[in-house]
Design a protein around this motif. Structure first.
Motif, mmCIF file in Angstrom:
data_model
loop_
_atom_site.group_PDB
_atom_site.id
_atom_site.type_symbol
_atom_site.label_atom_id
_atom_site.label_comp_id
_atom_site.label_asym_id
_atom_site.label_seq_id
_atom_site.Cartn_x
_atom_site.Cartn_y
_atom_site.Cartn_z
ATOM 1 N N UNK A 170 0.836 -1.204 0.000
ATOM 2 C CA UNK A 170 0.000 0.000 0.000
ATOM 3 C C UNK A 170 0.866 1.248 0.000
ATOM 4 N N UNK A 171 1.920 1.245 0.821
ATOM 5 C CA UNK A 171 2.840 2.391 0.834
ATOM 6 C C UNK A 171 3.440 2.609 -0.553
ATOM 7 N N UNK A 172 3.846 1.541 -1.190
ATOM 8 C CA UNK A 172 4.436 1.634 -2.529
ATOM 9 C C UNK A 172 3.412 2.172 -3.530
ATOM 10 N N UNK A 173 2.181 1.728 -3.423
ATOM 11 C CA UNK A 173 1.138 2.202 -4.333
ATOM 12 C C UNK A 173 0.864 3.693 -4.125
ATOM 13 N N UNK B 43 11.792 15.386 12.470
ATOM 14 C CA UNK B 43 12.448 14.071 12.459
ATOM 15 C C UNK B 43 11.420 12.967 12.212
ATOM 16 N N UNK B 44 10.300 13.017 12.921
ATOM 17 C CA UNK B 44 9.269 11.988 12.760
ATOM 18 C C UNK B 44 8.584 12.086 11.399
ATOM 19 N N UNK B 45 8.388 13.305 10.923
ATOM 20 C CA UNK B 45 7.792 13.481 9.593
ATOM 21 C C UNK B 45 8.715 12.919 8.521
ATOM 22 N N UNK B 46 10.014 13.136 8.675
ATOM 23 C CA UNK B 46 10.987 12.574 7.733
ATOM 24 C C UNK B 46 10.985 11.053 7.785
ATOM 25 N N UNK B 47 10.936 10.490 8.991
ATOM 26 C CA UNK B 47 10.925 9.022 9.125
ATOM 27 C C UNK B 47 9.665 8.431 8.507
ATOM 28 N N UNK B 48 8.533 9.080 8.705
ATOM 29 C CA UNK B 48 7.269 8.625 8.127
ATOM 30 C C UNK B 48 7.366 8.594 6.605
ATOM 31 N N UNK B 49 7.818 9.687 6.012
ATOM 32 C CA UNK B 49 7.946 9.765 4.550
ATOM 33 C C UNK B 49 8.946 8.734 4.041
ATOM 34 N N UNK B 50 10.057 8.569 4.744
ATOM 35 C CA UNK B 50 11.093 7.632 4.312
ATOM 36 C C UNK B 50 10.590 6.190 4.317
ATOM 37 N N UNK B 51 9.704 5.847 5.252
ATOM 38 C CA UNK B 51 9.125 4.497 5.279
ATOM 39 C C UNK B 51 8.382 4.194 3.977
ATOM 40 N N UNK C 261 8.951 5.680 1.015
ATOM 41 C CA UNK C 261 9.942 5.623 -0.057
ATOM 42 C C UNK C 261 10.669 4.282 -0.022
ATOM 43 N N UNK C 262 11.051 3.845 1.168
ATOM 44 C CA UNK C 262 11.738 2.554 1.312
ATOM 45 C C UNK C 262 10.853 1.397 0.853
ATOM 46 N N UNK C 263 9.572 1.449 1.196
ATOM 47 C CA UNK C 263 8.636 0.405 0.772
ATOM 48 C C UNK C 263 8.527 0.386 -0.746
ATOM 49 N N UNK C 264 8.458 1.558 -1.353
ATOM 50 C CA UNK C 264 8.374 1.658 -2.819
ATOM 51 C C UNK C 264 9.617 1.033 -3.467
ATOM 52 N N UNK C 265 10.780 1.374 -2.962
ATOM 53 C CA UNK C 265 12.032 0.824 -3.500
ATOM 54 C C UNK C 265 12.060 -0.687 -3.344
ATOM 55 N N UNK C 266 11.654 -1.165 -2.182
ATOM 56 C CA UNK C 266 11.643 -2.618 -1.909
ATOM 57 C C UNK C 266 10.692 -3.349 -2.863
#
Length: 123
Positions: free
Chosen positions: A8-11, A96-104, A106-111
Protein backbone atom coordinates in the motif's frame (compact mmCIF):
# COMPACT_ATOMS: atom_id res chain seq x y z
CA UNK A 1 -0.57 5.42 14.01
CA UNK A 2 -1.97 2.49 12.17
CA UNK A 3 0.38 0.27 10.28
CA UNK A 4 0.14 0.39 6.52
CA UNK A 5 1.59 -2.54 4.60
CA UNK A 6 4.53 -2.08 2.23
CA UNK A 7 2.50 -2.73 -0.92
CA UNK A 8 0.00 0.00 0.00
CA UNK A 9 2.84 2.39 0.83
CA UNK A 10 4.44 1.63 -2.53
CA UNK A 11 1.14 2.20 -4.33
CA UNK A 12 0.71 5.57 -2.60
CA UNK A 13 4.21 6.63 -3.70
CA UNK A 14 3.45 5.43 -7.23
CA UNK A 15 0.26 7.53 -7.31
CA UNK A 16 2.20 10.64 -6.31
CA UNK A 17 4.87 9.94 -8.93
CA UNK A 18 2.10 9.43 -11.50
CA UNK A 19 0.78 12.91 -10.69
CA UNK A 20 -2.26 11.59 -8.82
CA UNK A 21 -1.38 13.23 -5.51
CA UNK A 22 -4.96 14.08 -4.57
CA UNK A 23 -5.92 10.42 -5.06
CA UNK A 24 -3.01 9.35 -2.82
CA UNK A 25 -4.05 11.83 -0.12
CA UNK A 26 -7.65 10.64 -0.36
CA UNK A 27 -6.57 7.00 0.05
CA UNK A 28 -4.33 7.82 3.01
CA UNK A 29 -7.07 9.84 4.66
CA UNK A 30 -9.49 6.92 4.33
CA UNK A 31 -6.91 4.62 5.92
CA UNK A 32 -6.42 7.00 8.86
CA UNK A 33 -10.09 8.04 8.96
CA UNK A 34 -9.32 11.76 8.80
CA UNK A 35 -10.36 14.63 6.54
CA UNK A 36 -8.40 14.96 3.31
CA UNK A 37 -6.04 17.93 3.37
CA UNK A 38 -6.09 20.28 0.42
CA UNK A 39 -2.82 20.72 -1.47
CA UNK A 40 -2.25 24.03 -3.23
CA UNK A 41 0.56 26.01 -4.80
CA UNK A 42 1.41 28.92 -2.60
CA UNK A 43 3.51 30.17 0.27
CA UNK A 44 2.94 31.61 3.68
CA UNK A 45 4.69 34.52 5.34
CA UNK A 46 8.08 33.76 6.88
CA UNK A 47 8.38 30.48 4.94
CA UNK A 48 8.49 31.79 1.37
CA UNK A 49 12.12 30.99 0.61
CA UNK A 50 13.01 28.43 3.21
CA UNK A 51 10.81 25.38 2.54
CA UNK A 52 9.41 23.31 -0.32
CA UNK A 53 6.08 22.89 1.42
CA UNK A 54 4.34 23.56 4.70
CA UNK A 55 1.19 22.23 6.39
CA UNK A 56 -1.12 24.80 7.98
CA UNK A 57 -3.19 23.09 10.67
CA UNK A 58 -5.93 25.73 10.90
CA UNK A 59 -6.58 25.56 7.16
CA UNK A 60 -6.03 21.81 6.67
CA UNK A 61 -3.85 22.74 3.68
CA UNK A 62 -0.49 21.71 2.37
CA UNK A 63 1.12 24.70 0.66
CA UNK A 64 3.64 23.67 -1.98
CA UNK A 65 6.16 26.22 -3.26
CA UNK A 66 5.59 25.01 -6.85
CA UNK A 67 3.40 22.54 -8.70
CA UNK A 68 6.41 20.24 -9.13
CA UNK A 69 6.36 19.63 -5.36
CA UNK A 70 2.91 18.02 -5.77
CA UNK A 71 4.69 15.05 -7.34
CA UNK A 72 7.54 14.69 -4.83
CA UNK A 73 6.49 11.77 -2.61
CA UNK A 74 8.91 12.58 0.19
CA UNK A 75 7.73 16.17 0.57
CA UNK A 76 4.03 15.33 0.20
CA UNK A 77 4.21 12.47 2.72
CA UNK A 78 6.29 14.57 5.12
CA UNK A 79 3.59 17.26 5.13
CA UNK A 80 0.82 14.64 5.30
CA UNK A 81 2.44 13.35 8.50
CA UNK A 82 1.91 16.79 10.05
CA UNK A 83 -1.74 16.59 8.96
CA UNK A 84 -2.41 13.22 10.59
CA UNK A 85 -0.51 14.19 13.74
CA UNK A 86 -2.76 17.24 14.07
CA UNK A 87 -5.86 15.06 13.63
CA UNK A 88 -4.93 11.95 15.62
CA UNK A 89 -3.35 13.52 18.66
CA UNK A 90 -1.12 16.29 19.83
CA UNK A 91 0.56 18.06 16.96
CA UNK A 92 4.20 18.02 17.95
CA UNK A 93 5.47 19.12 14.57
CA UNK A 94 8.50 16.87 14.77
CA UNK A 95 10.48 17.19 11.57
CA UNK A 96 12.45 14.07 12.46
CA UNK A 97 9.27 11.99 12.76
CA UNK A 98 7.79 13.48 9.59
CA UNK A 99 10.99 12.57 7.73
CA UNK A 100 10.92 9.02 9.12
CA UNK A 101 7.27 8.63 8.13
CA UNK A 102 7.95 9.77 4.55
CA UNK A 103 11.09 7.63 4.31
CA UNK A 104 9.12 4.50 5.28
CA UNK A 105 6.95 4.99 2.21
CA UNK A 106 9.94 5.62 -0.06
CA UNK A 107 11.74 2.55 1.31
CA UNK A 108 8.64 0.41 0.77
CA UNK A 109 8.37 1.66 -2.82
CA UNK A 110 12.03 0.82 -3.50
CA UNK A 111 11.64 -2.62 -1.91
CA UNK A 112 8.51 -3.46 -3.91
CA UNK A 113 10.04 -2.21 -7.17
CA UNK A 114 13.16 -4.33 -6.60
CA UNK A 115 10.98 -7.40 -6.05
CA UNK A 116 9.00 -6.68 -9.21
CA UNK A 117 12.19 -6.20 -11.23
CA UNK A 118 13.63 -9.46 -9.90
CA UNK A 119 10.41 -11.29 -10.76
CA UNK A 120 10.47 -9.87 -14.30
CA UNK A 121 14.09 -10.91 -14.77
CA UNK A 122 13.27 -14.49 -13.75
CA UNK A 123 10.51 -14.72 -16.35
Amino acid sequence: MSDIDDLTKAEIVALILDKKTEQALDWLSKLYKVDVPQIVVGTIKKKRRTVYAVYVVQEKKIYASSSEIFYNPFVVLHEYYHHIRSKLGTHRGSEKHANMYAQQFIDAYIHVMKKLNQACLKN
